[in-house]
Write a protein that holds these residues in place. Structure first.
Motif, mmCIF file in Angstrom:
data_model
loop_
_atom_site.group_PDB
_atom_site.id
_atom_site.type_symbol
_atom_site.label_atom_id
_atom_site.label_comp_id
_atom_site.label_asym_id
_atom_site.label_seq_id
_atom_site.Cartn_x
_atom_site.Cartn_y
_atom_site.Cartn_z
ATOM 1 N N ILE A 178 0.802 -1.216 0.000
ATOM 2 C CA ILE A 178 0.000 0.000 0.000
ATOM 3 C C ILE A 178 0.839 1.271 0.000
ATOM 4 O O ILE A 178 0.295 2.378 -0.129
ATOM 5 C CB ILE A 178 -0.951 0.013 1.218
ATOM 6 N N HIS A 179 2.132 1.151 0.115
ATOM 7 C CA HIS A 179 3.013 2.318 0.072
ATOM 8 C C HIS A 179 4.404 1.866 -0.334
ATOM 9 O O HIS A 179 4.915 0.859 0.170
ATOM 10 C CB HIS A 179 3.066 3.023 1.434
ATOM 11 N N ASP A 180 5.002 2.603 -1.279
ATOM 12 C CA ASP A 180 6.356 2.267 -1.719
ATOM 13 C C ASP A 180 7.025 3.534 -2.221
ATOM 14 O O ASP A 180 6.695 4.046 -3.289
ATOM 15 C CB ASP A 180 6.305 1.215 -2.816
ATOM 16 N N SER A 181 7.944 4.062 -1.439
ATOM 17 C CA SER A 181 8.640 5.296 -1.814
ATOM 18 C C SER A 181 9.642 5.079 -2.940
ATOM 19 O O SER A 181 10.069 6.038 -3.587
ATOM 20 C CB SER A 181 9.361 5.887 -0.599
ATOM 21 N N SER A 182 9.997 3.827 -3.235
ATOM 22 C CA SER A 182 10.974 3.568 -4.292
ATOM 23 C C SER A 182 10.331 3.362 -5.658
ATOM 24 O O SER A 182 11.035 3.075 -6.633
ATOM 25 C CB SER A 182 11.795 2.327 -3.942
ATOM 26 N N ASP A 183 9.006 3.488 -5.744
ATOM 27 C CA ASP A 183 8.285 3.296 -6.999
ATOM 28 C C ASP A 183 8.558 1.909 -7.584
ATOM 29 O O ASP A 183 8.697 1.738 -8.795
ATOM 30 C CB ASP A 183 8.651 4.377 -8.009
ATOM 31 N N GLY A 184 8.625 0.910 -6.737
ATOM 32 C CA GLY A 184 8.787 -0.465 -7.183
ATOM 33 C C GLY A 184 10.205 -0.896 -7.438
ATOM 34 O O GLY A 184 10.445 -2.065 -7.787
ATOM 35 N N ARG A 185 11.169 -0.014 -7.303
ATOM 36 C CA ARG A 185 12.562 -0.405 -7.564
ATOM 37 C C ARG A 185 13.128 -1.283 -6.458
ATOM 38 O O ARG A 185 14.055 -2.063 -6.704
ATOM 39 C CB ARG A 185 13.418 0.847 -7.755
ATOM 40 N N ALA A 186 12.599 -1.130 -5.245
ATOM 41 C CA ALA A 186 13.013 -2.007 -4.144
ATOM 42 C C ALA A 186 12.126 -3.249 -4.171
ATOM 43 O O ALA A 186 10.930 -3.186 -3.902
ATOM 44 C CB ALA A 186 12.876 -1.286 -2.806
ATOM 45 N N ALA A 187 12.699 -4.384 -4.513
ATOM 46 C CA ALA A 187 11.936 -5.612 -4.664
ATOM 47 C C ALA A 187 11.486 -6.139 -3.306
ATOM 48 O O ALA A 187 12.174 -5.974 -2.290
ATOM 49 C CB ALA A 187 12.763 -6.663 -5.390
ATOM 50 N N LEU A 188 10.308 -6.760 -3.297
ATOM 51 C CA LEU A 188 9.820 -7.394 -2.079
ATOM 52 C C LEU A 188 10.628 -8.666 -1.803
ATOM 53 O O LEU A 188 10.946 -9.422 -2.731
ATOM 54 C CB LEU A 188 8.338 -7.748 -2.221
ATOM 55 N N PRO A 189 10.985 -8.921 -0.539
ATOM 56 C CA PRO A 189 11.736 -10.154 -0.221
ATOM 57 C C PRO A 189 10.932 -11.399 -0.583
ATOM 58 O O PRO A 189 9.700 -11.400 -0.566
ATOM 59 C CB PRO A 189 11.955 -10.040 1.295
ATOM 60 N N ASN A 190 11.622 -12.454 -0.884
ATOM 61 C CA ASN A 190 10.978 -13.693 -1.289
ATOM 62 C C ASN A 190 10.111 -14.275 -0.186
ATOM 63 O O ASN A 190 9.079 -14.898 -0.450
ATOM 64 C CB ASN A 190 12.023 -14.716 -1.730
ATOM 65 N N ASN A 191 10.545 -14.092 1.081
ATOM 66 C CA ASN A 191 9.757 -14.679 2.164
ATOM 67 C C ASN A 191 8.403 -14.005 2.329
ATOM 68 O O ASN A 191 7.461 -14.601 2.851
ATOM 69 C CB ASN A 191 10.546 -14.614 3.475
ATOM 70 N N VAL A 192 8.269 -12.759 1.858
ATOM 71 C CA VAL A 192 6.980 -12.067 1.945
ATOM 72 C C VAL A 192 5.968 -12.704 0.997
ATOM 73 O O VAL A 192 4.769 -12.804 1.292
ATOM 74 C CB VAL A 192 7.160 -10.563 1.635
ATOM 75 N N CYS A 193 6.429 -13.127 -0.169
ATOM 76 C CA CYS A 193 5.528 -13.654 -1.187
ATOM 77 C C CYS A 193 5.516 -15.179 -1.232
ATOM 78 O O CYS A 193 4.881 -15.763 -2.129
ATOM 79 C CB CYS A 193 5.924 -13.129 -2.569
ATOM 80 N N ALA A 194 6.211 -15.842 -0.309
ATOM 81 C CA ALA A 194 6.392 -17.290 -0.425
ATOM 82 C C ALA A 194 5.066 -18.039 -0.411
ATOM 83 O O ALA A 194 4.856 -18.974 -1.189
ATOM 84 C CB ALA A 194 7.306 -17.784 0.702
ATOM 85 N N GLN A 195 4.146 -17.659 0.461
ATOM 86 C CA GLN A 195 2.882 -18.370 0.603
ATOM 87 C C GLN A 195 1.713 -17.636 -0.060
ATOM 88 O O GLN A 195 0.571 -18.068 0.088
ATOM 89 C CB GLN A 195 2.564 -18.559 2.097
ATOM 90 N N ALA A 196 1.993 -16.557 -0.776
ATOM 91 C CA ALA A 196 0.918 -15.710 -1.306
ATOM 92 C C ALA A 196 0.296 -16.319 -2.562
ATOM 93 O O ALA A 196 0.994 -16.877 -3.417
ATOM 94 C CB ALA A 196 1.449 -14.320 -1.607
ATOM 95 N N ALA A 197 -1.019 -16.226 -2.663
ATOM 96 C CA ALA A 197 -1.729 -16.604 -3.889
ATOM 97 C C ALA A 197 -1.880 -15.418 -4.821
ATOM 98 O O ALA A 197 -2.144 -15.600 -6.012
ATOM 99 C CB ALA A 197 -3.103 -17.166 -3.545
ATOM 100 N N ALA A 198 -1.710 -14.201 -4.291
ATOM 101 C CA ALA A 198 -1.811 -13.000 -5.111
ATOM 102 C C ALA A 198 -1.066 -11.884 -4.413
ATOM 103 O O ALA A 198 -0.904 -11.893 -3.174
ATOM 104 C CB ALA A 198 -3.272 -12.599 -5.340
ATOM 105 N N VAL A 199 -0.602 -10.922 -5.187
ATOM 106 C CA VAL A 199 0.040 -9.734 -4.645
ATOM 107 C C VAL A 199 -0.526 -8.530 -5.374
ATOM 108 O O VAL A 199 -0.670 -8.530 -6.606
ATOM 109 C CB VAL A 199 1.578 -9.800 -4.782
#
Length: 731
Positions: free
Chosen positions: A642-663
């Motif tokens: 919901i907030h990203d000051s890097s405009d998407g250039r800072a990638a989300l860590p893999n552990n955040v998305c490991a169990q996700a069905a959607a982002v």
């Protein structure tokens, strides 16, 4: 079970009512075009309907005495004509121009001036002008032809320059195209703009300048009418400032923009919103008063009373006065329908024939659908037709029984009881018939509409409108002040009544969004119920009831994403949690609240440790990445950025998305969460518009562009239109 022959016998018994289904078939044909999944070309849009209509007409001529041939033949002709007329209406509109996305000098001719309440901190009224023949003065559009569409520009609050329709002006403004729907299946303002001739809207950055010298006039009679409406509106606002004066101006010149939002909400909650829309009620009062006065005048003139058909002459005079009132109030759709129906009645009186109301309604609807088939999706057309068809059919059945029931009364008592019962019956029939339409378009139910109308409608008919007509006649003599003040007294009573009824518990019940097929079922069932006379008419009642309850049968989305991808809403049992920020945030939130029938609450825009909902399904700020939330529902995990000051250039860590069905991300996902099956970000919204995510049976995503398809009125991704090219250089 009914076999085909028994069905034909039923149709033969209703053969005089078959013609009433012509506008219904025309509407279905037009609706088929507007709901087509992609834009049909000449072959499907014109050639195919012409071939189908020709074959169906041929069948009717070959077997003129066979109902089995004439019935499907007539249905095929009406459907084909409706489809073809809708295609032609859409393709004869000028293209939507590409508007600059920065402040631009704009010159044009003022077509209309509207007043609307300013924000609470500013107070007073603000102005919005409609510019025609607009020219954009920037390096990209240098040498371009004037726009073939109009622009609505909101002037700065401190701008006090006197303006009239026809004035040439120059103003620096920020323009924007018609917005995308706030959610899939939501209100389509691009469709409305395409058929209304608007190119977009904007706001002025500095006061407007009136350009001297003669201006090209392309409006003719419309400019005269607009100038007259502006002067009438200015006079009313001068004599009656405030909310009641805005309501007076609404019923006399059709300008409802200045009515405060609080007054609109009171009228809507009390079931009196129809008083703010010039329609059959207002036109009927105007024409009835004109006919009564003309008949009385002719009755006092012996020569005319003995030699002239006073009834026909009075009806013609009332028809002319009604047409003038329709023009003065802006030629709105309900008023057009009412005036067309009154034309049938007047013509019947003049030739000595009995005017049939249901056939008059069918003829008026047919003419409107042939001239402007896009009205089939217009709320004013749907409400107007639903109310009138229910009134006509209801009085056909109930009025004789009402007269028989009152036969035991006599004199003034019978008159008072009859008028009281007819007023209750009218409110019940019209209000009940339009209730599903109001639910579909506005998401509310007003259970006390009958009680409010019992007082407000007689006041409108006997006090407010007659005094308003006298005020209009006295306005050229500057003698309208006393009549406007007397009229204002009646309006204040209606305002007080609307406010009181709106304050009752349960006066405004919100309902979820009704699907389009549910509204279609309601309207088709209502037509079946009202257009037939036999016992099988009651087959339409279950269809109407089924369409009415569809808002509670549909699965609500779990996540909503705004058209620009910057705002997302998460629905829980009692609240819609909204996160992020968007340019049109207020409009989007209002549309989401109406569609879900839930109150909107802001959730932390940045990841705050410990921020979570009461049931723990939405948690923000617990991970190592700021500005992210996790939604756990139906066994599915969804990561929300919901907030990203890097405009998407800072990638989300893999552990955040490991169990996700959607982002879902307000910023471009780029290289983040590449293994997640469903990835929605700013670019997804840019390509597909608003998104709705369902989590009940896996992750299912519906986008606005999937719902609307590639149509001529749907702007390209990003809201881009047709580039405005300059004239070719002369050799």
């Amino acid at each position: 079970m009914l076999n085909p022959m028994s069905v034909m016998v039923l149709f033969e018994g209703e053969h005089r009512r078959l013609v009433l289904w012509v506008p219904v078939m025309l509407a279905l044909g037009a609706l088929a075009y507007f709901l087509w999944p992609c834009e049909p070309g000449w072959g499907v849009g014109v050639v195919l309907p012409a071939v189908v209509a020709g074959l169906c007409l041929g069948a009717c001529f070959c077997w003129p005495h066979s109902l089995l041939a004439r019935l499907p033949g007539g249905v095929g002709v009406a459907l084909a004509v409706g489809f073809g007329v809708a295609w032609l209406a859409a393709h004869r509109q000028p293209p939507m121009p590409e508007l600059p996305r920065r402040g631009t000098e704009v010159t044009g001719i003022v077509r209309d001036i509207a007043y609307f309440p300013a924000p609470m901190e500013q107070g007073g009224l603000m102005r919005r002008i409609t510019l025609a023949q607009a020219v954009l003065h920037d390096f990209v559009d240098d040498g371009m032809q004037p726009l073939r569409r109009t622009l609505d520009i909101r002037l700065v609050p401190q701008d006090s320059v006197a303006l009239l329709p026809g004035d040439g002006v120059r103003v620096r403004a920020v323009l924007q195209p018609p917005p995308f729907p706030a959610l899939p299946g939501g209100r389509d303002r691009q469709f409305e703009a395409w058929f209304s001739g608007r190119a977009g809207s904007g706001y002025a950055q500095e006061p407007v300048l009136v350009e001297s010298g003669p201006q090209p006039s392309a409006f003719g009679a419309s400019q005269v009418l607009d100038t007259l409406r502006e002067r009438v509106d200015a006079r009313i606002r001068h004599v009656l400032p405030g909310a009641s004066g805005a309501v007076v101006a609404t019923v006399l010149d059709g300008r409802a923009e200045a009515v405060p939002q609080s007054v609109r909400e009171d009228f809507a909650a009390s079931g009196l919103a129809h008083l703010l829309a010039v329609a059959g009620l207002h036109l009927g009062i105007v024409m009835g008063a004109a006919m009564l006065v003309c008949r009385m005048v002719l009755a006092t003139w012996e020569y005319a009373a003995l030699r002239w058909p006073c009834k026909a002459v009075s009806a013609f005079v009332a028809w002319v006065v009604g047409g003038g009132y329709v023009l003065l109030t802006g030629v709105h759709l309900p008023a057009e329908r009412s005036w067309l129906m009154s034309s049938i009645v007047v013509f019947g009186l003049m030739v000595g024939r009995r005017a049939v109301s249901m056939r008059g309604l069918a003829l008026a609807a047919t003419l409107m659908l042939l001239v402007a088939p896009q009205v089939v999706l217009d709320v004013a057309f749907q409400m107007s037709m639903a109310a009138v068809i229910a009134l006509v059919a209801g009085y056909e059945v109930l009025h004789p029984r009402l007269l028989r029931g009152l036969s035991g009364l006599a004199g003034v008592r019978q008159t008072l009881v009859r008028h009281g019962l007819m007023l209750v019956l009218t409110s019940l029939l019209a209000g009940t018939a339009t209730l599903p339409v109001v639910m579909a378009h506005f998401g509310v139910v007003q259970p006390f509409f009958v009680l409010a109308n019992l007082v407000a409608v007689p006041l409108m008919a006997l006090w407010i409108m007659p005094l308003g007509l006298i005020a209009l006649l006295a306005m050229p003599l500057h003698a309208d002040g006393p009549f406007l003040h007397l009229m204002n007294g009646g309006v204040r009573i209606v305002l007080w009544l609307a406010h009181c009824v709106a304050g009752w518990p349960g006066a405004r019940i919100v309902v979820p969004a009704m699907p389009g097929w549910g509204l279609g079922a309601v309207l088709l069932g209502l037509c079946w119920l009202c257009l037939w006379r036999g016992a099988w008419r009651w087959w339409g009642m279950p269809v109407v009831l089924l369409g009415t309850i569809t808002p509670w049968l549909m699965t609500q989305p779990d996540i909503l994403i705004s058209p620009d991808g910057q705002l997302m809403g998460v629905r829980d049992a009692a609240t819609l949690r909204v996160m992020g920020h968007a340019r049109d945030e207020r409009v989007v939130k209002a549309a989401w609240a109406q569609a879900t029938a839930l109150p909107v609450s802001d959730f932390p825009a940045k990841g705050v440790a410990g921020a979570e909902t009461a049931d723990g399904s939405l948690i923000c700020g617990e991970g190592e990445v700021a500005g992210t939330c996790a939604l756990l529902r139906h066994g599915q995990e969804v990561v929300l950025r919901i907030h990203d000051s890097s405009d998407g250039r800072a990638a989300l860590p893999n552990n955040v998305c490991a169990q996700a069905a959607a982002v879902v991300s307000v910023a471009p996902l780029r290289e983040s969460c590449l293994d997640v099956p469903v990835r929605l970000d700013r670019f997804t919204a840019w390509r597909g518009g608003a998104q709705a995510v369902f989590l009940a049976h896996g992750v299912r995503v519906t986008s606005d562009r999937q719902r609307r398809g590639e149509r001529v009125w749907v702007l390209k991704p990003g809201g881009h239109g047709m580039p405005t090219l300059p004239l070719a250089q002369a050799e």
